[in-house]
Design an enzyme around this catalytic site. Structure first.
Site, mmCIF file in Angstrom:
data_model
loop_
_atom_site.group_PDB
_atom_site.id
_atom_site.type_symbol
_atom_site.label_atom_id
_atom_site.label_comp_id
_atom_site.label_asym_id
_atom_site.label_seq_id
_atom_site.Cartn_x
_atom_site.Cartn_y
_atom_site.Cartn_z
ATOM 1 C CB CYS A 2 3.924 21.780 11.921
ATOM 2 S SG CYS A 2 3.105 21.940 13.317
ATOM 3 N NE ARG A 27 6.249 17.161 8.694
ATOM 4 C CZ ARG A 27 6.485 16.216 9.586
ATOM 5 N NH1 ARG A 27 6.801 15.015 8.613
ATOM 6 N NH2 ARG A 27 6.679 15.661 10.818
ATOM 7 C CD1 TRP A 75 -2.868 21.152 9.251
ATOM 8 C CD2 TRP A 75 -2.700 20.223 11.457
ATOM 9 N NE1 TRP A 75 -3.462 19.881 9.831
ATOM 10 C CE2 TRP A 75 -3.942 19.544 10.366
ATOM 11 C CE3 TRP A 75 -2.346 19.888 12.968
ATOM 12 C CZ2 TRP A 75 -5.121 19.157 11.160
ATOM 13 C CZ3 TRP A 75 -3.742 19.116 13.619
ATOM 14 C CH2 TRP A 75 -4.476 18.798 12.554
ATOM 15 C CG ASN A 101 6.117 18.914 14.633
ATOM 16 O OD1 ASN A 101 4.562 19.707 14.780
ATOM 17 N ND2 ASN A 101 6.417 18.056 13.481
ATOM 18 N N GLY A 102 4.571 19.632 17.437
ATOM 19 C CA GLY A 102 4.242 19.436 18.590
ATOM 20 C C GLY A 102 3.788 19.910 19.349
ATOM 21 C CD GLU A 492 -8.864 4.518 1.948
ATOM 22 O OE1 GLU A 492 -8.868 4.916 3.651
ATOM 23 O OE2 GLU A 492 -8.052 4.979 1.238
ATOM 24 C CE LYS A 496 -8.200 7.982 0.661
ATOM 25 N NZ LYS A 496 -7.334 7.614 1.720
ATOM 26 C CD GLU A 499 -8.487 11.535 2.968
ATOM 27 O OE1 GLU A 499 -7.265 11.170 4.598
ATOM 28 O OE2 GLU A 499 -8.157 10.401 2.597
ATOM 29 C CG HIS A 515 -30.518 -2.158 10.392
ATOM 30 N ND1 HIS A 515 -31.793 -2.693 10.276
ATOM 31 C CD2 HIS A 515 -29.660 -3.693 10.031
ATOM 32 C CE1 HIS A 515 -31.797 -4.128 10.362
ATOM 33 N NE2 HIS A 515 -30.533 -4.329 10.164
ATOM 34 C CE LYS A 614 1.449 10.693 2.840
ATOM 35 N NZ LYS A 614 -0.354 9.659 2.537
HETATM 36 C C1 G6P Z 1 -3.815 11.579 8.548
HETATM 37 C C2 G6P Z 1 -3.806 11.295 7.522
HETATM 38 C C3 G6P Z 1 -4.445 10.090 6.545
HETATM 39 C C4 G6P Z 1 -4.425 8.883 7.415
HETATM 40 C C5 G6P Z 1 -3.791 8.927 8.555
HETATM 41 C C6 G6P Z 1 -2.640 8.098 9.999
HETATM 42 O O1 G6P Z 1 -4.952 11.655 9.082
HETATM 43 O O2 G6P Z 1 -4.307 12.709 6.692
HETATM 44 O O3 G6P Z 1 -4.279 9.928 5.037
HETATM 45 O O4 G6P Z 1 -4.116 7.800 7.068
HETATM 46 O O5 G6P Z 1 -3.332 10.053 9.726
HETATM 47 O O6 G6P Z 1 -1.638 7.777 9.536
HETATM 48 P P1 G6P Z 1 -0.884 6.566 9.656
HETATM 49 O O7 G6P Z 1 0.911 7.715 9.001
HETATM 50 O O8 G6P Z 1 -0.783 6.572 10.797
HETATM 51 O O9 G6P Z 1 -1.191 5.628 8.821
#
Ligand code: G6P
Length: 619
Positions: A2, A27, A75, A101-102, A492, A496, A499, A515, A614
Site C-alpha cells: 500500500c 505499490r 494492496w 500500510n502493514g 527470470e 517476467k 508476472e 527428468h 512493487k
Molecule cells: C515483489 C516484486 C518483484 C520483486 C520482489 C522482491 O514481488 O513484484 O518484482 O522481485 O518483490 O522485491 P525486492 O524489492 O526485495 O527486490
C-alpha cells in the site's frame, strides 16, 4: 504494497494527494481513498474500488477543499478489495480518519476487547481496529490525538505506517511507523510558510522538496499547520530527526515518451548500468573500487560463508551472484529465499557474511531474514536500489545499485543492476583474496566495462519482437531452459512472462528437462533456450535436438554469427559475444522484451499487473 500520501500546509491538499497516489500506484492498486478536513472543519472520506482514476471519477463534484489531508492506495491483505475495506477508515464517531500500510497481527484480540465495550466495526480490516483503538484510547485517557496514537500503538503487535486526522485538531497531521516505511518532506510554500508532505517513499514528495526525514521504527510525528514538527518514540521521549537531501530527480519518475514504465526501464538499462559501475570500475588501473568491501575487507577475507537472502527477481540475481562469487573469490555462497530462511532456524555463524539483495529495500521477509542473522552475530551487507530504505539502514554496510527509480512492477533494470553489483562485489573480494590471476582479473574488469555497450547492441539488434510476440498470445504454457549462469536467466525470463502476461511459464536447468518437463513438450509448447556459444554450448544443442524431435517450438537466444542453433530454432534473438559469466546481462534483455510485448498483445496492464505489488512490506 500500500502507499500513503499526506499533506499539511497552506496549499489545496487534494491535488497534491491525488498526484502522489498516482506516483505510488505501482505499490498497490486495488482501491484508493482520500480524507480531507475543509475550512469549515468538516472531515470527509472518499474512497473507491479500483485505481486512483476511479477515485477521481467518484469524487467529481464533491467538496475536496482543505489544506490538510491523507490518502492511500491499497494492496489488500485483510478483507477483499472493495470500497468498505478501502482506506481511509473512520473511527466510530467519524471524528478520526486513518490510513495504514502493514499488518496488525493482534487485531482480532484488540477488536474483540473493543466490541465488548460497545465499539461497532464496519469493515473486515485490521486497519479499522487501529483507528477505533486510537479513538477508544482518546476517550479512556481523555487525551489529544498525538498522545492517543502513542498509547494505542503500545498495544499493537505487527507492522504499520499510519497517518491520522482528527476533526477536532484540523491543524495537526499525525503519523507513525514500525516496519513499514514513511518519509516526511519538509517544504516551503510560495508565501514562505512551512508545509509538510508525507509519503511511503519519496516519489510523491520529490516534486515539492528534496529535504526529507525518514521516520524510524516506533516513532510518532506531529506535523503542525504552524510549521512545527515534533517526533517522539512510544515512550514519549523526544527524538532528534536527521534531515536528508534526496538525490532523485522528477524526470527519473516520468515515462519519458514510452507507453509504459517497464519499456522505458528496459531501454534504460545500458545507461543505468553505466551509472551503476561509474566510479567503481577503474579501467586505467584495471581495478574495482567498492567502498563497502574496502571498509570491511577483514569481514570478507575471513568469511566462512556468504549467505544471500532475497525474494522474487532479486533471488534470481543472487543465484547468478553465487555462481560468480564462488568461481572468482572461492567463498562458499548459499542463496536463500528470505521467507524460508527466517522461519527455519538456519545455522548462522558469527563469521558468516549475510547479504540482502532487494530492489526496494523494504521487502518484509528479507528484512526479517537479516534481523535474524544480525541476532546471530553475522555481518550484514545490503544490496538495494532505494536509497535510505529499511534494508539499507538495517545492514552494517552495503552497495547501492544507482540504477534510478524502478516504477514498473516487473523488475528489469534493478535485476541487471543487482547482477552487475554482485559481479563488482565478487571481483572486489577476489582482488583482496588473490583468487584470480592478474590477467583474468583485468580481462573481467575490461569486459564488464563493455557490457553497457553490448546491452545497447542487443536492444538495437532484436527489432521485431513486438510483431513476433503476437504469435504467442494464445499459448497457455512456456518453458525456459538454460545451463550454468543462464539457468537463473531461464528462471527470470519465465517469471517476467508469468508476472505480466499471466501465461504459465517455468524455468529449468536445461539438463533437468529429461527428468520431467520433457513430458510437456508438444507442438503447442514454446521452449525458450538460452544457447550462447560459450559454456556448455554443445550440451544445450543436444537439449534443443531433444525438444525438436518432440515438435516443440524453439525460441533461442544465440550469439551473433551462430548458425547451428539458429538453423534449428524457429525464432532467434541475438546477443554479442561476451564472457560466460556476463551472458545473463545480455540474454535477459530480449526475454524482458518478449514478456513485455506478449503482455501488451494480450491487453494486460503491464506496469501494474494484477495481484502484484512493487514493494512487498507484508510477509
Ligand atoms: C515483489 C516484486 C518483484 C520483486 C520482489 C522482491 O514481488 O513484484 O518484482 O522481485 O518483490 O522485491 P525486492 O524489492 O526485495 O527486490
Amino acid at each position: 504494497m500500500c502507499g500513503i500520501v499526506g499533506y499539511i500546509g497552506n496549499k489545496e491538499a487534494y491535488p497534491i494527494l491525488i498526484k502522489g497516489l498516482h506516483r505510488l500506484e505501482y505499490r498497490g492498486y486495488d482501491s484508493a481513498g482520500v480524507a480531507l478536513i475543509n475550512r469549515r472543519g468538516e472531515l470527509s472520506v472518499y474512497k473507491s474500488k479500483g485505481k486512483v482514476s476511479a477515485l477521481e471519477h467518484s469524487v467529481d463534484g464533491k467538496d475536496t477543499t482543505g489544506s490538510i489531508g491523507i490518502a492511500h492506495t491499497r494492496w489488500a491483505t485483510h478483507g477483499e478489495p472493495n470500497e468498505v475495506n478501502a482506506h481511509p477508515h473512520y473511527s466510530m464517531s467519524k471524528q478520526l480518519a486513518l490510513v495504514h500500510n502493514g499488518i496488525i497481527e493482534n487485531y482480532k484480540a484488540l477488536r474483540a476487547e473493543m466490541e465488548k465495550n460497545g465499539v461497532v466495526f464496519c469493515s473486515d480490516t485490521d486497519t479499522e481496529v487501529l483507528v477505533q483503538l486510537i479513538e477508544y484510547v482518546q476517550h479512556r485517557h481523555e487525551c489529544g490525538l498525538f498522545e492517543a496514537v502513542q498509547l494505542a500503538l503500545k498495544s499493537v503487535v505487527g507492522a504499520y505506517a499510519i497517518a491520522v486526522l482528527d476533526k477536532a485538531h484540523p491543524e495537526q497531521l499525525i503519523c507513525a511507523r514500525k516496519g513499514s516505511p514513511l518519509i516526511i518532506g519538509l517544504g516551503t510554500s510560495d508565501q514562505g510558510a512551512h508545509e509538510f508532505y508525507l509519503g511511503s517513499d519519496a516519489t510523491p514528495i520529490i516534486e515539492y522538496t528534496d529535504k526529507v526525514i525518514y521516520l524510524q521504527d516506533e516513532e510518532v510525528a506531529c506535523m503542525d499547520g504552524s510549521g512545527a514538527l515534533e517526533i517522539v518514540n512510544l515512550a514519549n521521549v523526544r527524538q532528534t530527526p536527521q534531515t536528508v537531501t534526496l538525490q532523485m530527480s522528477l524526470d527519473e519518475l516520468e515515462k519519458g515518451g514510452y507507453p509504459h514504465f517497464m519499456l522505458k526501464e528496459i531501454y534504460e538499462q545500458p545507461s543505468a548500468m553505466r551509472t551503476c559501475i561509474r566510479g567503481r570500475l577503474d579501467i586505467v588501473d584495471k581495478d574495482v573500487l567498492l567502498s563497502g568491501i574496502i571498509d570491511n575487507k577483514e569481514k570478507f577475507l575471513n568469511a566462512r560463508r556468504i549467505i544471500i537472502c532475497a525474494c522474487g527477481t532479486s533471488w534470481h540475481s543472487a543465484l547468478i551472484g553465487k555462481y560468480f562469487i564462488e568461481e572468482a573469490a572461492q567463498i562458499p555462497v548459499e542463496v536463500e529465499y528470505a521467507s524460508e530462511f527466517r522461519y527455519r532456524n538456519p545455522v548462522i555463524y558469527s563469521d558468516d557474511v549475510v547479504i540482502a539483495v532487494s530492489q526496494s529495500g523494504e521487502t518484509a521477509d528479507t528484512l526479517a531474514a537479516i534481523q535474524l542473522a544480525k541476532n546471530r552475530g553475522a555481518f550484514l551487507y545490503g544490496i538495494c536500489n532505494v536509497i535510505g530504505s529499511s534494508i539499507a539502514r538495517a545492514t552494517d554496510s552495503g552497495t547501492y545499485l544507482h540504477v534510478g527509480p524502478e516504477i514498473g512492477v516487473a523488475s528489469t533494470k534493478a535485476f541487471t543492476g543487482q547482477v552487475i553489483t554482485l559481479f563488482l562485489l565478487g571481483l572486489a573480494i577476489a582482488k583482496e583474496k588473490h583468487t584470480l590471476s592478474d590477467e583474468m582479473f583485468h580481462m573481467l574488469v575490461d569486459e564488464l566495462q563493455r557490457i553497457p555497450d553490448k546491452m545497447q547492441w542487443t536492444l538495437d539488434h532484436n527489432p521485431n519482437i513486438d510483431q513476433f510476440a503476437q504469435m504467442f498470445t494464445y499459448c497457455k504454457n512456456f518453458i525456459y531452459l538454460g545451463r550454468g549462469y543462464n539457468y537463473p536467466v531461464a528462471l527470470e525470463g519465465a517469471l517476467k512472462l508469468k508476472e505480466i502476461s499471466y501465461i504459465h511459464a517455468e524455468g529449468y536447468p536445461a539438463a533437468e528437462m529429461k527428468h520431467g518437463p520433457i513430458a510437456l513438450i508438444d507442438e503447442e509448447m514454446p521452449v525458450v533456450v538460452i544457447a550462447p556459444k560459450r559454456g556448455m554450448y554443445d550440451k544445450v544443442v543436444s537439449n534443443i535436438q531433444e525438444i525438436k524431435s518432440r515438435h516443440g517450438k524453439i525460441i533461442a537466444v544465440v550469439t551473433e554469427g551462430d548458425n547451428t542453433v539458429s538453423q534449428m530454432a524457429d525464432y532467434t534473438f541475438v546477443i554479442p559475444d561476451t564472457r560466460d559469466c556476463y551472458v545473463p546481462l545480455l540474454a535477459i534483455l530480449p526475454l524482458q522484451l518478449l514478456s513485455y510485448y506478449v503482455a501488451c498483445a494480450k491487453g494486460r496492464n503491464v506496469d501494474q499487473p494484477r495481484n502484484l505489488a512493487k514493494s512487498v512490506t507484508v510477509e
